[in-house]
Design a protein around this motif. Sequence first.
Motif, PDB file in Angstrom:
ATOM      1  N   PRO A   1       0.733  -1.332  -0.037  1.00 35.35           N
ATOM      2  CA  PRO A   1       0.036  -0.121  -0.078  1.00 35.35           C
ATOM      3  C   PRO A   1       0.770   1.151   0.044  1.00 35.35           C
ATOM      4  O   PRO A   1       2.020   1.134   0.575  1.00 35.35           O
ATOM      5  CB  PRO A   1      -0.794  -0.072   1.332  1.00 35.35           C
ATOM      6  N   SER A   2       0.262   2.299  -0.477  1.00 31.72           N
ATOM      7  CA  SER A   2       0.971   3.664  -0.568  1.00 31.72           C
ATOM      8  C   SER A   2       1.088   3.981   0.788  1.00 31.72           C
ATOM      9  O   SER A   2       0.177   3.706   1.834  1.00 31.72           O
ATOM     10  CB  SER A   2       0.280   4.674  -1.469  1.00 31.72           C
ATOM     11  N   SER A   3       2.201   5.164   1.086  1.00 30.98           N
ATOM     12  CA  SER A   3       2.018   5.703   2.316  1.00 30.98           C
ATOM     13  C   SER A   3       2.764   7.347   2.386  1.00 30.98           C
ATOM     14  O   SER A   3       3.408   7.446   1.074  1.00 30.98           O
ATOM     15  CB  SER A   3       3.088   5.068   3.388  1.00 30.98           C
ATOM     16  N   TRP A   4       2.213   7.955   3.125  1.00 30.41           N
ATOM     17  CA  TRP A   4       2.577   9.169   3.105  1.00 30.41           C
ATOM     18  C   TRP A   4       3.512   9.664   4.426  1.00 30.41           C
ATOM     19  O   TRP A   4       3.040   9.286   5.600  1.00 30.41           O
ATOM     20  CB  TRP A   4       1.396  10.277   3.080  1.00 30.41           C
ATOM     21  N   ASN A   5       4.824  10.047   4.244  1.00 30.82           N
ATOM     22  CA  ASN A   5       5.402  10.473   5.411  1.00 30.82           C
ATOM     23  C   ASN A   5       5.240  11.911   5.462  1.00 30.82           C
ATOM     24  O   ASN A   5       5.497  12.889   4.659  1.00 30.82           O
ATOM     25  CB  ASN A   5       7.045  10.321   5.113  1.00 30.82           C
ATOM     26  N   ILE A   6       4.657  12.321   6.624  1.00 27.27           N
ATOM     27  CA  ILE A   6       4.278  13.777   6.773  1.00 27.27           C
ATOM     28  C   ILE A   6       4.943  14.473   7.920  1.00 27.27           C
ATOM     29  O   ILE A   6       5.119  14.092   9.279  1.00 27.27           O
ATOM     30  CB  ILE A   6       2.758  13.681   7.177  1.00 27.27           C
ATOM     31  N   ARG A   7       5.455  15.603   7.753  1.00 28.35           N
ATOM     32  CA  ARG A   7       6.345  16.346   8.781  1.00 28.35           C
ATOM     33  C   ARG A   7       5.496  17.679   8.714  1.00 28.35           C
ATOM     34  O   ARG A   7       5.636  18.342   7.962  1.00 28.35           O
ATOM     35  CB  ARG A   7       7.608  16.476   8.392  1.00 28.35           C
ATOM     36  N   ILE A   8       5.221  18.178  10.113  1.00 34.28           N
ATOM     37  CA  ILE A   8       4.924  19.304  10.208  1.00 34.28           C
ATOM     38  C   ILE A   8       5.897  19.935  11.477  1.00 34.28           C
ATOM     39  O   ILE A   8       5.785  19.492  12.552  1.00 34.28           O
ATOM     40  CB  ILE A   8       3.376  19.605  10.740  1.00 34.28           C
ATOM     41  N   GLU A   9       6.628  20.925  11.027  1.00 41.01           N
ATOM     42  CA  GLU A   9       7.663  21.358  11.970  1.00 41.01           C
ATOM     43  C   GLU A   9       8.174  20.418  12.588  1.00 41.01           C
ATOM     44  O   GLU A   9       9.023  19.636  12.042  1.00 41.01           O
ATOM     45  CB  GLU A   9       6.956  22.581  13.101  1.00 41.01           C
ATOM     46  N   ASP A  10       8.342  20.333  13.851  1.00 38.91           N
ATOM     47  CA  ASP A  10       9.318  19.257  14.792  1.00 38.91           C
ATOM     48  C   ASP A  10       8.418  17.767  14.777  1.00 38.91           C
ATOM     49  O   ASP A  10       9.109  16.841  15.243  1.00 38.91           O
ATOM     50  CB  ASP A  10       9.790  19.458  15.903  1.00 38.91           C
ATOM     51  N   HIS A  11       7.230  17.684  14.326  1.00 41.92           N
ATOM     52  CA  HIS A  11       6.238  16.500  14.519  1.00 41.92           C
ATOM     53  C   HIS A  11       6.553  15.819  13.098  1.00 41.92           C
ATOM     54  O   HIS A  11       6.307  16.307  12.137  1.00 41.92           O
ATOM     55  CB  HIS A  11       5.011  16.824  14.886  1.00 41.92           C
ATOM     56  N   LYS A  12       6.352  14.187  13.131  1.00 38.86           N
ATOM     57  CA  LYS A  12       6.329  13.598  12.071  1.00 38.86           C
ATOM     58  C   LYS A  12       5.585  12.334  12.160  1.00 38.86           C
ATOM     59  O   LYS A  12       5.343  11.713  13.259  1.00 38.86           O
ATOM     60  CB  LYS A  12       7.673  13.442  11.507  1.00 38.86           C
TER      61      LYS A  12
END
Length: 96
Positions: free
Chosen positions: A51-62
């Motif tokens: 399955p596809s996945s998305w690595n998401i990073r917002i400022e210091d959170h991922k």
Amino acid sequence: MGDCNEGNTQENSENDNDQWLSEVDQLLHKMIDKLGVAYGIVRENKNLEEPSSWNIRIEDHKTVLTSVILLKYMSRNKNIKEALSLFMCDRFPHFT
């Protein structure tokens, strides 16, 4: 003749999947853009069997969002936008 129909069915399925993935990409970007913070989203699709996945990073959170996780959220709420909102609220303090 059956082989031709099977090819069309697989092609339609791949097109539907691509459209769904693109919709998720667009919604994620729109949701995070509204925050006005630094972020990054990388979609991974190593092969058709995974399955596809998305690595998401917002400022210091991922975090990582997989299509399997998203489908679980969608089982509670059929609306993809609402499902993504719930996921983001669960994972990032920016969405509380």
